[in-house]
Scaffold this motif. Structure first.
Motif, PDB file in Angstrom:
ATOM      1  N   MET A 145      11.851  -9.995  -7.364  1.00 45.53           N
ATOM      2  CA  MET A 145      10.953 -10.387  -6.273  1.00 45.53           C
ATOM      3  C   MET A 145      10.409  -9.164  -5.536  1.00 45.53           C
ATOM      4  SD  MET A 145      10.997 -13.487  -6.938  1.00 45.53           S
ATOM      5  CE  MET A 145       9.717 -13.825  -5.748  1.00 45.53           C
ATOM      6  N   PHE A 146      11.207  -8.091  -5.477  1.00 45.17           N
ATOM      7  CA  PHE A 146      10.746  -6.855  -4.842  1.00 45.17           C
ATOM      8  C   PHE A 146       9.573  -6.263  -5.612  1.00 45.17           C
ATOM      9  CE2 PHE A 146      11.223  -2.242  -3.882  1.00 45.17           C
ATOM     10  CZ  PHE A 146      11.123  -2.311  -2.498  1.00 45.17           C
ATOM     11  N   ILE A 147       9.686  -6.224  -6.935  1.00 43.06           N
ATOM     12  CA  ILE A 147       8.595  -5.703  -7.771  1.00 43.06           C
ATOM     13  C   ILE A 147       7.374  -6.609  -7.674  1.00 43.06           C
ATOM     14  CG2 ILE A 147       7.904  -5.194 -10.146  1.00 43.06           C
ATOM     15  CD1 ILE A 147      10.827  -4.398 -10.689  1.00 43.06           C
ATOM     16  N   ILE A 148       7.599  -7.932  -7.682  1.00 48.03           N
ATOM     17  CA  ILE A 148       6.480  -8.867  -7.531  1.00 48.03           C
ATOM     18  C   ILE A 148       5.780  -8.649  -6.188  1.00 48.03           C
ATOM     19  CG2 ILE A 148       5.916 -11.306  -7.198  1.00 48.03           C
ATOM     20  CD1 ILE A 148       8.013 -11.969  -9.312  1.00 48.03           C
ATOM     21  N   GLY A 149       6.555  -8.321  -5.147  1.00 45.79           N
ATOM     22  CA  GLY A 149       5.959  -8.049  -3.837  1.00 45.79           C
ATOM     23  C   GLY A 149       4.965  -6.904  -3.894  1.00 45.79           C
ATOM     24  N   PHE A 150       5.310  -5.817  -4.573  1.00 46.78           N
ATOM     25  CA  PHE A 150       4.384  -4.692  -4.722  1.00 46.78           C
ATOM     26  C   PHE A 150       3.146  -5.113  -5.510  1.00 46.78           C
ATOM     27  CE2 PHE A 150       7.932  -1.515  -3.950  1.00 46.78           C
ATOM     28  CZ  PHE A 150       7.329  -0.940  -2.855  1.00 46.78           C
ATOM     29  N   VAL A 201       5.724   0.192 -10.777  1.00 44.67           N
ATOM     30  CA  VAL A 201       6.101   0.800 -12.062  1.00 44.67           C
ATOM     31  C   VAL A 201       7.405   1.584 -11.905  1.00 44.67           C
ATOM     32  CG1 VAL A 201       5.441   2.492 -13.805  1.00 44.67           C
ATOM     33  CG2 VAL A 201       3.746   0.870 -12.946  1.00 44.67           C
ATOM     34  N   LEU A 202       7.487   2.412 -10.873  1.00 45.53           N
ATOM     35  CA  LEU A 202       8.710   3.196 -10.660  1.00 45.53           C
ATOM     36  C   LEU A 202       9.907   2.293 -10.378  1.00 45.53           C
ATOM     37  CD1 LEU A 202       7.493   6.233  -8.503  1.00 45.53           C
ATOM     38  CD2 LEU A 202       8.489   6.300 -10.798  1.00 45.53           C
ATOM     39  N   ILE A 231      -9.492   2.209   2.099  1.00 44.97           N
ATOM     40  CA  ILE A 231      -8.209   1.970   2.776  1.00 44.97           C
ATOM     41  C   ILE A 231      -7.348   1.058   1.910  1.00 44.97           C
ATOM     42  CG2 ILE A 231      -7.104   0.983   4.821  1.00 44.97           C
ATOM     43  CD1 ILE A 231      -9.718   1.522   6.345  1.00 44.97           C
ATOM     44  N   TYR A 232      -7.967   0.008   1.399  1.00 46.28           N
ATOM     45  CA  TYR A 232      -7.235  -1.008   0.656  1.00 46.28           C
ATOM     46  C   TYR A 232      -7.111  -0.652  -0.824  1.00 46.28           C
ATOM     47  CZ  TYR A 232      -7.839  -3.411   5.018  1.00 46.28           C
ATOM     48  OH  TYR A 232      -7.796  -3.712   6.356  1.00 46.28           O
ATOM     49  N   TRP A 233      -8.120   0.004  -1.382  1.00 45.91           N
ATOM     50  CA  TRP A 233      -8.010   0.412  -2.781  1.00 45.91           C
ATOM     51  C   TRP A 233      -6.930   1.486  -2.955  1.00 45.91           C
ATOM     52  CZ3 TRP A 233     -14.046   0.841  -3.181  1.00 45.91           C
ATOM     53  CH2 TRP A 233     -14.568  -0.452  -3.250  1.00 45.91           C
ATOM     54  N   SER A 234      -6.779   2.365  -1.982  1.00 46.06           N
ATOM     55  CA  SER A 234      -5.706   3.360  -2.066  1.00 46.06           C
ATOM     56  C   SER A 234      -4.339   2.669  -1.988  1.00 46.06           C
ATOM     57  CB  SER A 234      -5.847   4.398  -0.951  1.00 46.06           C
ATOM     58  OG  SER A 234      -5.718   3.797   0.332  1.00 46.06           O
ATOM     59  N   GLN A 235      -4.254   1.602  -1.192  1.00 42.98           N
ATOM     60  CA  GLN A 235      -3.019   0.822  -1.139  1.00 42.98           C
ATOM     61  C   GLN A 235      -2.708   0.206  -2.500  1.00 42.98           C
ATOM     62  OE1 GLN A 235      -2.977  -2.166   1.990  1.00 42.98           O
ATOM     63  NE2 GLN A 235      -1.451  -0.943   3.008  1.00 42.98           N
ATOM     64  N   THR A 236      -3.738  -0.271  -3.170  1.00 46.90           N
ATOM     65  CA  THR A 236      -3.547  -0.842  -4.499  1.00 46.90           C
ATOM     66  C   THR A 236      -2.917   0.173  -5.443  1.00 46.90           C
ATOM     67  OG1 THR A 236      -5.431  -2.350  -4.235  1.00 46.90           O
ATOM     68  CG2 THR A 236      -4.727  -1.854  -6.484  1.00 46.90           C
ATOM     69  N   LEU A 237      -3.441   1.396  -5.429  1.00 51.02           N
ATOM     70  CA  LEU A 237      -2.908   2.437  -6.314  1.00 51.02           C
ATOM     71  C   LEU A 237      -1.460   2.764  -5.970  1.00 51.02           C
ATOM     72  CD1 LEU A 237      -6.018   4.828  -6.385  1.00 51.02           C
ATOM     73  CD2 LEU A 237      -5.313   3.176  -8.135  1.00 51.02           C
ATOM     74  N   VAL A 238      -1.155   2.872  -4.679  1.00 50.01           N
ATOM     75  CA  VAL A 238       0.209   3.197  -4.265  1.00 50.01           C
ATOM     76  C   VAL A 238       1.167   2.072  -4.659  1.00 50.01           C
ATOM     77  CG1 VAL A 238       1.718   3.561  -2.271  1.00 50.01           C
ATOM     78  CG2 VAL A 238      -0.502   4.695  -2.370  1.00 50.01           C
ATOM     79  N   CYS A 239       0.767   0.818  -4.442  1.00 52.90           N
ATOM     80  CA  CYS A 239       1.643  -0.313  -4.769  1.00 52.90           C
ATOM     81  C   CYS A 239       1.889  -0.422  -6.268  1.00 52.90           C
ATOM     82  CB  CYS A 239       1.037  -1.613  -4.238  1.00 52.90           C
ATOM     83  SG  CYS A 239       1.127  -1.790  -2.449  1.00 52.90           S
TER      84      CYS A 239
END
Length: 503
Positions: A95-100, A200-201, A187-195
């Motif tokens: 669920m943690f990975i699904i959250g990201f 993956v990690l 702002i939001y696209w950078s969040q997408t990349l970070v998430c």
């Protein structure tokens, strides 16, 4: 359910953290803290560029732009308990990975909404909140399952908690940088990349802990274990009540669908309580295990954080719309909240060993109230270093004293087997009260600002909303004072009884 985790492994069991290499442990802690970071950052990223985003959609009604913050807080607060139950059933790691992944998807949509309209943007913000609700409880569960009780575990939980104060601050800074120097969708696209990177990690770094599931794994068994009917009533009821209160400032209470939604929401909430008390085999909230003291604690939390929700929204509106402060400058002026929050956390940790939690809660309610008073009375053309700067030194004490005090008070008020519900309840009330209070404040604002056609009228509306925040903070002070007095009186009676027995 292959990766389901135990929140409280047997004391004799070997700590999973002891099998980590130093690099793996650092990555594990960082990723779990990133769940906290991304959840809290999403509050900050909408504040500094609020007017830029609203202008890009052609929004002139302030009640609509308040949904940018209220919508996110609504779903974070509403879905946390359900998300924790999902972790119980399907595995905290999963669920943690699904959250990201969920947060990445709807951050992408929030950015793409620039090509559509504000309705899609608000819809994306609302669904972003579900990602935050998945990350918070399951991140805490991962830490609880990985570390054995002791100083090391306490330190890791402290690191997790310390991530919160500066997350919203960094969110406002990054939001201002992207909106003012680049383009706000980034702002939001950078969040997408970070998430995506975090997901993956996490799939590589975070381990699975296997054990035999004792619950019924059939479809009907899962529905019962999930408390699907009660959860649906609770979520729908809370959402509809919140929508009614936040939509009323925009369209007015005379609009039939507003009060119809409110009535249906109240009926569903009543149904939720009925199912939890009378029907559910595995209720989301074990009300039978909660004492009367819990109502005091949650009432204080609701008042204090509702007051804070109004403050943080109207503080930024006051700075940018009336003082015409740029998003970057406003973010720089907001910086004192970060270090002061860290100081408040440290001092609170010390005070909790010397003062009653109720006393600490009363101090935090006082900080919320005073912070709103300072903004409400601040002249528009006054220097930042007067009341505004002082306000930013005071407000963090409300945030960073109330949450640990409330968690401890609830922990003391419930039985050991229900400890896990304490933090979830506090977090739920914190986020939901932020969203709901903005609806209350917005209703007052539109009724006192005479249409908001002049700066004087706009200021009048802002101050009306802040007076609501002051009232909520004062109510929290009264509740916490009553709780503290009740504790002193109970202790005094206990001493008298002990003295009589000894004599």
């Amino acid at each position: 359910m292959a990766d389901k985790l135990d929140l409280e492994p047997a004391p004799s069991a070997k700590s999973l953290a002891s099998t980590f290499s130093p690099i793996q442990e650092v990555l594990f802690i960082t990723l779990v803290c990133m769940g906290q970071f991304m959840t809290q950052t999403n509050i900050g990223i909408v504040l500094s560029p609020l007017n830029i985003v609203a202008d890009s959609f052609g929004i002139t009604e302030p009640g609509i732009s308040s949904w940018f913050l209220a919508g996110y807080s609504l779903t974070v607060g509403t879905f946390i308990l359900v998300s924790g139950r999902c972790g119980d059933l399907f595995g905290y790691r999963r669920m943690f990975i699904i959250g990201f992944c969920w947060l990445a998807l709807w951050s992408l949509v929030a950015g793409l909404s620039v090509y559509s309209n504000y309705i899609l943007f608000i819809f994306a913000r609302v669904l972003q909140g579900i990602g935050g609700a998945l990350l918070l409880p399951n991140g805490l569960a991962l830490l609880g399952a990985t570390y054995a009780p002791g100083k090391r575990k306490n330190m890791i939980f402290a690191i997790f908690g310390a991530t919160a104060p500066n997350s919203a601050l960094l969110g406002t800074v990054f939001g201002a940088i992207f909106a003012q120097l680049a383009w706000w969708p980034w702002i939001y696209w950078s969040q997408t990349l970070v998430c995506i990177g975090c997901a993956v990690l996490a799939s590589v770094v975070i381990p699975s802990i296997h054990h035999d599931a004792s619950s019924d794994s059939s479809y009907v068994g899962l529905l019962k274990a999930f408390d699907a009917l009660g959860g649906a009533c609770g979520i729908c009821g809370l959402v509809l009540v919140n929508i009614a209160w936040n939509q009323a400032p925009i369209v007015g209470w005379s609009e039939p669908y507003v009060y119809v939604l409110l009535i249906i929401g109240i009926i569903l909430i009543v149904a939720f309580f009925y199912f939890e008390f009378r029907v559910a085999e595995h209720p989301l909230i074990p009300f039978h295990a909660l004492s009367r003291d819990v109502s005091f604690v949650l009432g204080c939390v609701a008042c204090g954080w509702g007051s804070f929700g109004i403050w943080i929204y109207y503080f930024w509106q006051f700075q940018e719309n009336l003082r015409h402060t740029t998003p970057l400058l406003a973010s720089a002026e907001f910086v004192p909240v970060g270090p002061m929050g860290i100081i408040a956390c440290c001092v609170t940790g010390y005070l909790m060993g010397h003062l009653r939690p109720g006393t600490i809660m009363m101090l935090s309610m006082s900080a919320f109230t005073l912070g709103n008073v300072l903004v409400a009375i601040a002249p528009v053309h006054q220097t930042y270093w007067a009341l505004t700067f002082v306000c930013l030194l005071v407000i963090p004490w409300g945030m960073d004293m109330s949450f640990p005090a409330a968690t401890l008070m609830l922990s003391n008020a419930v039985e050991r087997k229900h400890q896990g519900i304490a933090a979830s309840l506090v977090t739920t009330v914190v986020n939901y009260s932020i969203s709901l209070s903005l609806g209350f404040a917005g209703t007052v604002e539109v009724h006192v600002n005479n249409g908001g056609n002049t700066p004087r009228d706009v200021l009048k509306g802002y101050r009306g909303a802040l007076y609501v925040a002051i009232g909520l903070g004062a109510l929290g002070m009264v509740l916490s004072a009553s709780y503290t007095f009740k504790g002193y009186r109970a202790e005094s009676r206990s001493k008298d009884v002990e003295s009589d027995v000894l004599s």
